[in-house]
Design an enzyme around this catalytic site. Sequence first.
Site, short mmCIF file in Angstrom:
data_model
loop_
_atom_site.label_atom_id
_atom_site.label_comp_id
_atom_site.label_asym_id
_atom_site.label_seq_id
_atom_site.Cartn_x
_atom_site.Cartn_y
_atom_site.Cartn_z
N TRP A 60 -27.76 78.36 87.52
CA TRP A 60 -28.15 77.66 86.28
C TRP A 60 -29.31 76.68 86.51
O TRP A 60 -29.32 75.95 87.49
CB TRP A 60 -26.94 76.88 85.77
CG TRP A 60 -27.25 75.94 84.65
CD1 TRP A 60 -27.63 74.62 84.77
CD2 TRP A 60 -27.24 76.22 83.25
NE1 TRP A 60 -27.84 74.08 83.52
CE2 TRP A 60 -27.60 75.04 82.57
CE3 TRP A 60 -26.95 77.36 82.49
CZ2 TRP A 60 -27.68 74.96 81.18
CZ3 TRP A 60 -27.03 77.28 81.11
CH2 TRP A 60 -27.39 76.10 80.47
N ASN A 62 -31.56 73.79 83.91
CA ASN A 62 -31.99 73.29 82.61
C ASN A 62 -33.19 72.36 82.76
O ASN A 62 -34.20 72.81 83.32
CB ASN A 62 -30.83 72.76 81.74
CG ASN A 62 -29.96 71.69 82.35
OD1 ASN A 62 -29.40 71.87 83.42
ND2 ASN A 62 -29.79 70.59 81.66
N ASP A 63 -33.12 71.13 82.33
CA ASP A 63 -34.31 70.27 82.18
C ASP A 63 -35.24 70.23 83.40
O ASP A 63 -34.76 70.07 84.53
CB ASP A 63 -33.89 68.82 81.93
CG ASP A 63 -32.74 68.68 80.99
OD1 ASP A 63 -32.30 69.68 80.41
OD2 ASP A 63 -32.26 67.55 80.84
N GLN A 79 -32.85 70.24 86.71
CA GLN A 79 -31.39 70.19 86.60
C GLN A 79 -30.84 71.55 87.01
O GLN A 79 -31.27 72.59 86.48
CB GLN A 79 -31.00 69.88 85.15
CG GLN A 79 -31.30 68.46 84.72
CD GLN A 79 -30.28 67.48 85.28
OE1 GLN A 79 -29.18 67.36 84.77
NE2 GLN A 79 -30.66 66.75 86.33
N TRP A 123 -27.88 63.68 86.56
CA TRP A 123 -28.57 64.18 85.37
C TRP A 123 -30.04 63.77 85.37
O TRP A 123 -30.54 63.17 86.33
CB TRP A 123 -27.82 63.71 84.12
CG TRP A 123 -26.64 64.60 83.79
CD1 TRP A 123 -26.07 65.54 84.59
CD2 TRP A 123 -25.90 64.61 82.56
NE1 TRP A 123 -25.03 66.15 83.93
CE2 TRP A 123 -24.89 65.60 82.69
CE3 TRP A 123 -25.96 63.89 81.38
CZ2 TRP A 123 -23.98 65.87 81.66
CZ3 TRP A 123 -25.06 64.16 80.35
CH2 TRP A 123 -24.08 65.15 80.50
N SER A 124 -30.68 64.03 84.24
CA SER A 124 -32.15 63.95 84.19
C SER A 124 -32.72 62.55 84.40
O SER A 124 -32.04 61.53 84.24
CB SER A 124 -32.63 64.48 82.85
OG SER A 124 -32.47 65.87 82.85
N ARG A 188 -28.92 57.89 78.65
CA ARG A 188 -29.40 58.69 79.78
C ARG A 188 -30.90 59.01 79.72
O ARG A 188 -31.57 58.79 78.73
CB ARG A 188 -28.63 60.00 79.84
CG ARG A 188 -28.63 60.83 78.56
CD ARG A 188 -27.77 62.07 78.77
NE ARG A 188 -27.60 62.88 77.59
CZ ARG A 188 -26.61 62.73 76.71
NH1 ARG A 188 -25.72 61.78 76.87
NH2 ARG A 188 -26.52 63.54 75.67
N ASP A 189 -31.36 59.60 80.81
CA ASP A 189 -32.68 60.23 80.94
C ASP A 189 -33.83 59.21 80.93
O ASP A 189 -34.72 59.26 80.06
CB ASP A 189 -32.91 61.27 79.83
CG ASP A 189 -31.75 62.25 79.69
OD1 ASP A 189 -31.02 62.42 80.69
OD2 ASP A 189 -31.58 62.82 78.60
N GLU A 243 -32.33 62.51 73.71
CA GLU A 243 -32.34 62.89 75.13
C GLU A 243 -33.78 62.96 75.64
O GLU A 243 -34.71 63.22 74.89
CB GLU A 243 -31.66 64.26 75.31
CG GLU A 243 -30.18 64.24 74.94
CD GLU A 243 -29.46 65.52 75.33
OE1 GLU A 243 -28.36 65.44 75.89
OE2 GLU A 243 -30.00 66.63 75.07
N1 DQQ Z 1 -29.58 67.59 80.16
C1 DQQ Z 1 -29.19 66.66 81.17
C2 DQQ Z 1 -29.07 65.35 80.47
C3 DQQ Z 1 -29.97 65.52 79.32
C4 DQQ Z 1 -29.74 66.92 78.90
C5 DQQ Z 1 -27.93 67.15 81.80
C6 DQQ Z 1 -30.85 67.50 78.08
O1 DQQ Z 1 -29.46 64.29 81.32
O2 DQQ Z 1 -29.70 64.59 78.31
O3 DQQ Z 1 -28.19 68.32 82.53
O4 DQQ Z 1 -30.86 68.88 78.13
#
Ligand code: DQQ
Length: 585
Positions: A60, A62-63, A79, A123-124, A188-189, A243
């Site tokens: 997997w 993601n960001d 991520q 996380w991000s 977050r982020d 986010e």
């Molecule tokens: N993905 C992360 C978060 C963020 C989200 C977690 C956005 O930190 O808010 O994998 O896709």
Amino acid sequence: MEISATLVLLVLLTLFTFLQNVANGFDSCPHTYTINPFKYRVPENQPYRTSYHFQPPQNWMNDPNGPMYYKGVYHLFYQHNPNAATFGDGIVWGHSVSYDLINWIHLNNAIEPSESYDIISCWSGSATILLDGKPIIMYTGIDHNRHQVQNLAMPKNLSDPFLREWVKHTHNPVITPTDEVAEVDNFRDPSTAWHGKDGKWRIIIGAQKGDEGRTILYQSEDFVNWKLDPIPFYATDNTGVCECPDFYPVSINGTNGVDTSVESLSVRHVAKVGYLRMAHDYYFVGKYLSDEERFIADAKFTGTCLDLRYDYGKFYASKSFFDYAKNRRILWGWVNESDSERDDIQKGWAGVQSIPRQVWLDNKSMNRLVQWPIEEVENLRSKNMSINGEKLVGGSILEVSGITASQADIEVLFELPELEDNAESLDLSGVDPQLLCSNAARSGIIGPFGLLALASKDLREHTAISFRVYKTSNKYVGLMCSDQSRSSLRSDLDKTTYGTFFDVDSNLRTISLRSLIDHSIIESFGEGGRVCISSRVYPSLATASDAHLYVFNNGTTSVIISKLNAWCIKEAEIGHLKNMSYKTC
Ligand code: DQQ
């Protein structure tokens, strides 16, 4: 005589070294490397795995996180679930490096859960280059209480050109949520920091309070001790959590980017937020009032199609960075899958990153952005075919043959007929372009015309990227669509049709389109990058050499293909390092 010959030689040598350095992005030391031929660790038979879009070896993603340029090397963090092709606990910061943002070397994870403040997941977050030139990362840790807290990590060894190891700061967590501004599990982020005239660093963090989506500003003199500004930097009612916020200046002249800390009369500012509820990234162009620590957007968020998005298809959790090597701002976005979780488990992977896009302020409107694939992607172009000045009469279709249609880059300029007499009338009030695209693909007067990408020979499968032109009360508008409804004979896929409006210049009477096709992703840039749509498709017939590409016109009036260029795109070198050598310098 001998002295002047030596002098000439010296000058030539210096010039040569300089040019070599330019080619190497001023990397301190030239390099050669080989990628391990075992590129990825996923099951055989991968018709949807991309060839030049970034993907990790397996599982997997993601960001995009971080990204940054440091001493000749681009770093992409992302991520990543190292244990499965699905999202879950135990998310880490995957790490890859590149000399050109297209070919990538996979490294070990940069940040993994290990301490109480990030034990559930990392996380991000973002990278910032500090005033002394050292990079630092701020990321969100999901702590043992499942609260979201902000942590710092620094490179262990700055003389490692790839910055392979990262150490966590002893003062972590450096920021924890306070009840009055954010919910503990919606905080977050952190963004890349910018440095104010008063010598303090600023960051914004995505959050939610009640149903309000917020970005919250913190200030620091030393990057470790952060002070909360209790009034949100930017907030929107009834949107839920924000986010991956991003905040950066864009030059009002030209396409060059500027450093995140630049504040002057020659820049405007962009605030970007992702709303989880809509799963879209929205951007706002406006004014940064640094004295009051507020951002005043030109236009408020409306929750309608009038809001500006980087991309009207799939593109989320994006992040930009300033590329010092080439003075440009680069944007990445996560393009998620449209197949099922079961498919992802079977494929052994999920998620791709967009092609990095250069982003700048549209100097025509001054209130929206332009995005264009970075120039380096053109180094992958090989065999080319072109069409010039060909009339595409209503109801016709023309194959763009001789290229690998499953892995291609196409640029086309359409010339429109007279607008006054031909454009259909449309009342824009309350019209949803996405809905209109579901019906507009059939037939009209000026359009729909465009490309049929990843099409089977019998056309039972195809993705139509099309345009249709309308007359409204005071201007001409184009409708750009990406219609996935016939992209595959397979069921259990998200085949949503995407669409957006844009202004058509009645004097120019042209519309341009560029599409990057890569097996299961189509990234399309309309009107020179003023409107972008990315989609994910999974044809069952139109794969590899069975994929075809066509230009079509379903309108009743003719359009002219002024210029069409299509290229085969070579596979990018993305993998683990087999060996690497630095020449002595
Ligand atoms: N993905 C992360 C978060 C963020 C989200 C977690 C956005 O930190 O808010 O994998 O896709």
